[in-house]
Design a protein around this motif. Structure first.
Motif, PDB file in Angstrom:
ATOM      1  N   VAL A 121       0.790  -1.240   0.004  1.00 35.61           N
ATOM      2  CA  VAL A 121      -0.017   0.053   0.051  1.00 35.61           C
ATOM      3  C   VAL A 121       0.975   1.279   0.160  1.00 35.61           C
ATOM      4  CG1 VAL A 121      -1.609   1.274   1.307  1.00 35.61           C
ATOM      5  CG2 VAL A 121      -1.934  -1.165   1.031  1.00 35.61           C
ATOM      6  N   SER A 122       0.523   2.304  -0.650  1.00 32.36           N
ATOM      7  CA  SER A 122       1.148   3.474  -0.689  1.00 32.36           C
ATOM      8  C   SER A 122       0.693   4.455   0.459  1.00 32.36           C
ATOM      9  CB  SER A 122       0.937   4.300  -1.897  1.00 32.36           C
ATOM     10  OG  SER A 122       1.574   5.538  -1.935  1.00 32.36           O
ATOM     11  N   LEU A 123       1.615   4.845   1.366  1.00 36.53           N
ATOM     12  CA  LEU A 123       1.274   5.608   2.568  1.00 36.53           C
ATOM     13  C   LEU A 123       2.390   6.764   2.565  1.00 36.53           C
ATOM     14  CD1 LEU A 123       0.848   2.499   5.195  1.00 36.53           C
ATOM     15  CD2 LEU A 123      -0.817   4.242   4.697  1.00 36.53           C
ATOM     16  N   GLN A 124       2.706   7.193   1.198  1.00 35.40           N
ATOM     17  CA  GLN A 124       3.507   8.245   1.212  1.00 35.40           C
ATOM     18  C   GLN A 124       3.309   9.378   1.720  1.00 35.40           C
ATOM     19  OE1 GLN A 124       4.801   8.788  -2.721  1.00 35.40           O
ATOM     20  NE2 GLN A 124       6.558  10.081  -2.465  1.00 35.40           N
ATOM     21  N   ARG A 125       4.012   9.961   2.630  1.00 36.87           N
ATOM     22  CA  ARG A 125       3.899  11.296   3.401  1.00 36.87           C
ATOM     23  C   ARG A 125       2.674  11.225   4.350  1.00 36.87           C
ATOM     24  NH1 ARG A 125       7.808  14.366   2.225  1.00 36.87           N
ATOM     25  NH2 ARG A 125       8.995  14.100   0.099  1.00 36.87           N
ATOM     26  N   VAL A 126       2.100  10.076   4.538  1.00 35.17           N
ATOM     27  CA  VAL A 126       0.942   9.864   5.668  1.00 35.17           C
ATOM     28  C   VAL A 126       1.197  10.210   6.888  1.00 35.17           C
ATOM     29  CG1 VAL A 126      -0.890   8.259   6.286  1.00 35.17           C
ATOM     30  CG2 VAL A 126      -0.498   8.568   3.909  1.00 35.17           C
ATOM     31  N   ASP A 127       0.183  10.669   7.571  1.00 36.89           N
ATOM     32  CA  ASP A 127       0.325  11.056   9.016  1.00 36.89           C
ATOM     33  C   ASP A 127       0.334   9.943   9.981  1.00 36.89           C
ATOM     34  OD1 ASP A 127       0.762  11.841  11.796  1.00 36.89           O
ATOM     35  OD2 ASP A 127      -0.696  13.590  11.361  1.00 36.89           O
ATOM     36  N   LEU A 128       1.122   9.013  10.378  1.00 39.21           N
ATOM     37  CA  LEU A 128       0.986   7.733  11.389  1.00 39.21           C
ATOM     38  C   LEU A 128       1.746   7.971  12.646  1.00 39.21           C
ATOM     39  CD1 LEU A 128       1.649   5.249   8.388  1.00 39.21           C
ATOM     40  CD2 LEU A 128      -0.093   5.071   9.680  1.00 39.21           C
ATOM     41  N   ARG A 129       1.593   9.340  13.078  1.00 42.80           N
ATOM     42  CA  ARG A 129       2.030   9.599  14.512  1.00 42.80           C
ATOM     43  C   ARG A 129       1.437   8.844  15.716  1.00 42.80           C
ATOM     44  NH1 ARG A 129       1.144  15.883  15.027  1.00 42.80           N
ATOM     45  NH2 ARG A 129      -0.618  15.224  13.584  1.00 42.80           N
ATOM     46  N   GLY A 130       2.265   8.069  16.380  1.00 43.06           N
ATOM     47  CA  GLY A 130       1.451   7.301  17.483  1.00 43.06           C
ATOM     48  C   GLY A 130       0.614   5.980  16.893  1.00 43.06           C
ATOM     49  N   ASN A 142       4.936   1.757   0.491  1.00 42.93           N
ATOM     50  CA  ASN A 142       5.641   2.671   0.120  1.00 42.93           C
ATOM     51  C   ASN A 142       5.392   3.695   1.364  1.00 42.93           C
ATOM     52  OD1 ASN A 142       6.790   5.055  -0.634  1.00 42.93           O
ATOM     53  ND2 ASN A 142       5.581   5.370  -2.517  1.00 42.93           N
ATOM     54  N   LEU A 143       6.300   3.966   2.267  1.00 37.42           N
ATOM     55  CA  LEU A 143       6.281   4.781   3.265  1.00 37.42           C
ATOM     56  C   LEU A 143       7.273   6.260   3.288  1.00 37.42           C
ATOM     57  CD1 LEU A 143       5.926   2.003   5.829  1.00 37.42           C
ATOM     58  CD2 LEU A 143       4.375   3.891   5.968  1.00 37.42           C
ATOM     59  N   ALA A 144       7.646   6.417   2.166  1.00 33.95           N
ATOM     60  CA  ALA A 144       8.638   7.617   2.058  1.00 33.95           C
ATOM     61  C   ALA A 144       7.821   8.734   2.451  1.00 33.95           C
ATOM     62  CB  ALA A 144       8.658   7.816   0.338  1.00 33.95           C
ATOM     63  N   GLY A 145       8.719   9.384   3.234  1.00 39.72           N
ATOM     64  CA  GLY A 145       8.098  10.748   3.885  1.00 39.72           C
ATOM     65  C   GLY A 145       7.354  10.680   4.809  1.00 39.72           C
ATOM     66  N   ALA A 146       6.772   9.272   5.286  1.00 34.99           N
ATOM     67  CA  ALA A 146       5.702   9.249   6.140  1.00 34.99           C
ATOM     68  C   ALA A 146       6.136   9.641   7.799  1.00 34.99           C
ATOM     69  CB  ALA A 146       5.008   7.785   6.033  1.00 34.99           C
ATOM     70  N   GLU A 160      11.153  -5.130   2.206  1.00 35.20           N
ATOM     71  CA  GLU A 160      11.475  -4.370   0.816  1.00 35.20           C
ATOM     72  C   GLU A 160      10.695  -3.057   0.848  1.00 35.20           C
ATOM     73  OE1 GLU A 160      13.154  -5.488  -1.654  1.00 35.20           O
ATOM     74  OE2 GLU A 160      13.804  -7.348  -0.455  1.00 35.20           O
ATOM     75  N   ALA A 161      10.059  -2.393   2.157  1.00 30.45           N
ATOM     76  CA  ALA A 161       9.244  -1.473   2.256  1.00 30.45           C
ATOM     77  C   ALA A 161       9.983  -0.204   1.835  1.00 30.45           C
ATOM     78  CB  ALA A 161       8.757  -1.285   3.696  1.00 30.45           C
ATOM     79  N   ASN A 162       9.539   0.908   1.323  1.00 27.98           N
ATOM     80  CA  ASN A 162      10.422   2.132   1.100  1.00 27.98           C
ATOM     81  C   ASN A 162       9.995   3.180   2.078  1.00 27.98           C
ATOM     82  OD1 ASN A 162      11.599   4.381   0.112  1.00 27.98           O
ATOM     83  ND2 ASN A 162      10.054   4.525  -1.713  1.00 27.98           N
ATOM     84  N   LEU A 163      11.038   3.325   3.143  1.00 32.05           N
ATOM     85  CA  LEU A 163      10.845   4.235   4.295  1.00 32.05           C
ATOM     86  C   LEU A 163      11.879   5.569   3.988  1.00 32.05           C
ATOM     87  CD1 LEU A 163      10.962   1.226   6.561  1.00 32.05           C
ATOM     88  CD2 LEU A 163       9.247   3.121   6.614  1.00 32.05           C
ATOM     89  N   THR A 179      14.011  -6.465   6.288  1.00 27.35           N
ATOM     90  CA  THR A 179      14.999  -6.932   5.297  1.00 27.35           C
ATOM     91  C   THR A 179      14.627  -6.291   3.983  1.00 27.35           C
ATOM     92  OG1 THR A 179      14.669  -9.316   6.386  1.00 27.35           O
ATOM     93  CG2 THR A 179      15.567  -9.143   4.018  1.00 27.35           C
ATOM     94  N   GLY A 180      15.798  -5.814   3.443  1.00 30.35           N
ATOM     95  CA  GLY A 180      15.735  -5.198   2.047  1.00 30.35           C
ATOM     96  C   GLY A 180      15.081  -3.777   1.894  1.00 30.35           C
ATOM     97  N   ALA A 181      14.724  -3.294   2.874  1.00 30.87           N
ATOM     98  CA  ALA A 181      13.803  -2.046   3.192  1.00 30.87           C
ATOM     99  C   ALA A 181      14.812  -0.916   2.881  1.00 30.87           C
ATOM    100  CB  ALA A 181      13.401  -1.835   4.450  1.00 30.87           C
ATOM    101  N   ASN A 182      14.053   0.075   2.300  1.00 27.82           N
ATOM    102  CA  ASN A 182      14.977   1.336   2.029  1.00 27.82           C
ATOM    103  C   ASN A 182      14.969   2.372   2.901  1.00 27.82           C
ATOM    104  OD1 ASN A 182      16.250   3.592   0.816  1.00 27.82           O
ATOM    105  ND2 ASN A 182      14.562   4.123  -0.743  1.00 27.82           N
ATOM    106  N   LEU A 183      15.523   2.683   3.851  1.00 27.01           N
ATOM    107  CA  LEU A 183      15.743   3.978   4.908  1.00 27.01           C
ATOM    108  C   LEU A 183      16.792   5.034   4.641  1.00 27.01           C
ATOM    109  CD1 LEU A 183      14.581   0.957   6.340  1.00 27.01           C
ATOM    110  CD2 LEU A 183      14.986   2.754   8.546  1.00 27.01           C
TER     111      LEU A 183
END
Length: 210
Positions: A121-130, A142-146, A160-163, A179-183
């Motif tokens: 799922v694409s969660l790019q720049r989504v607010d997941l605070r707490g 896809n959690l880029a900029g989340a 393999e998640a994008n962080l 494993t294999g994630a992008n941080l």
């Protein structure tokens, strides 16, 4: 089923109801009992579901754009649903299936997503605070900029998640699988990374300490 009564908010008990493909846009369904209801393909844009109970409901392919979804979706099916720009603060999505759903510009701060399926799922720049994401399936997400500050990701699977550039300050990543994630350039200052699996993880530019 008297759909007009549903639209006007006169019906508060719709447990097990079949509302498949119905147009309930902008209806006030706050605190309505929709547990086990079938809402596949329904149009619920702008709907108010604040405090509603959708425990075990099916919302496959639903349109839920710009909606108040601060509700109980325990074990609900939200596959392919469009939740763009909706308010899910504090929503109960434990064990919910959100594969292929659209969550752009949503607010999930403080939401309960333990055991939820968010694979790819694409969660790019989504607010997941707490947010509570313990044991959630975020493989390939896809959690880029989340914003994941203070989020609980204990035991979550993020293979393999994008962080990239994600904010994970103070997050709990104990026992998480990365494993294999992008941080790349992610912020992890103050995060709990005890027992985290970093095999093949990209940590270039990652901030691990304050």
């Amino acid at each position: 089923m008297d759909i007009e009564s549903v639209r006007t908010g006169k019906v508060k008990h719709l447990a097990g109801a079949n509302l498949e493909d119905e147009d309930l846009s902008r209806c006030n369904l706050s605190r309505v009992n929709l547990s086990g209801a079938t809402l596949n393909g329904a149009i619920l844009n702008g709907v108010n579901l604040n405090g509603a109970n959708l425990d075990g409901s099916s919302l496959l392919g639903c349109q839920l754009r710009q909606a108040d979804l601060r509700a109980n979706f325990l074990g609900a099916t939200l596959m392919q649903a469009d939740l763009t720009e909706s308010d899910l603060r504090g929503a109960n999505l434990r064990g919910a299936n959100l594969m292929q759903s659209r969550l752009a510009h949503t607010t999930l701060a403080g939401a309960f997503l333990s055991g939820a399926n968010l694979m790819g799922v694409s969660l790019q720049r989504v607010d997941l605070r707490g947010a509570d994401l313990r044991g959630a399936n975020l493989n390939g997400a896809n959690l880029a900029g989340a914003n994941l500050t203070q989020a609980d990701l204990q035991g979550a699977s993020l293979s393999e998640a994008n962080l990239e550039e994600a904010d994970l300050r103070g997050a709990n990543l104990a026992g998480a699988n990365l494993t294999g994630a992008n941080l790349l350039c992610a912020e992890l200052a103050g995060a709990n990374v005890a027992g985290t699996n970093w095999v093949g993880t990209c940590l270039k530019g990652t901030v691990l300490e304050a």
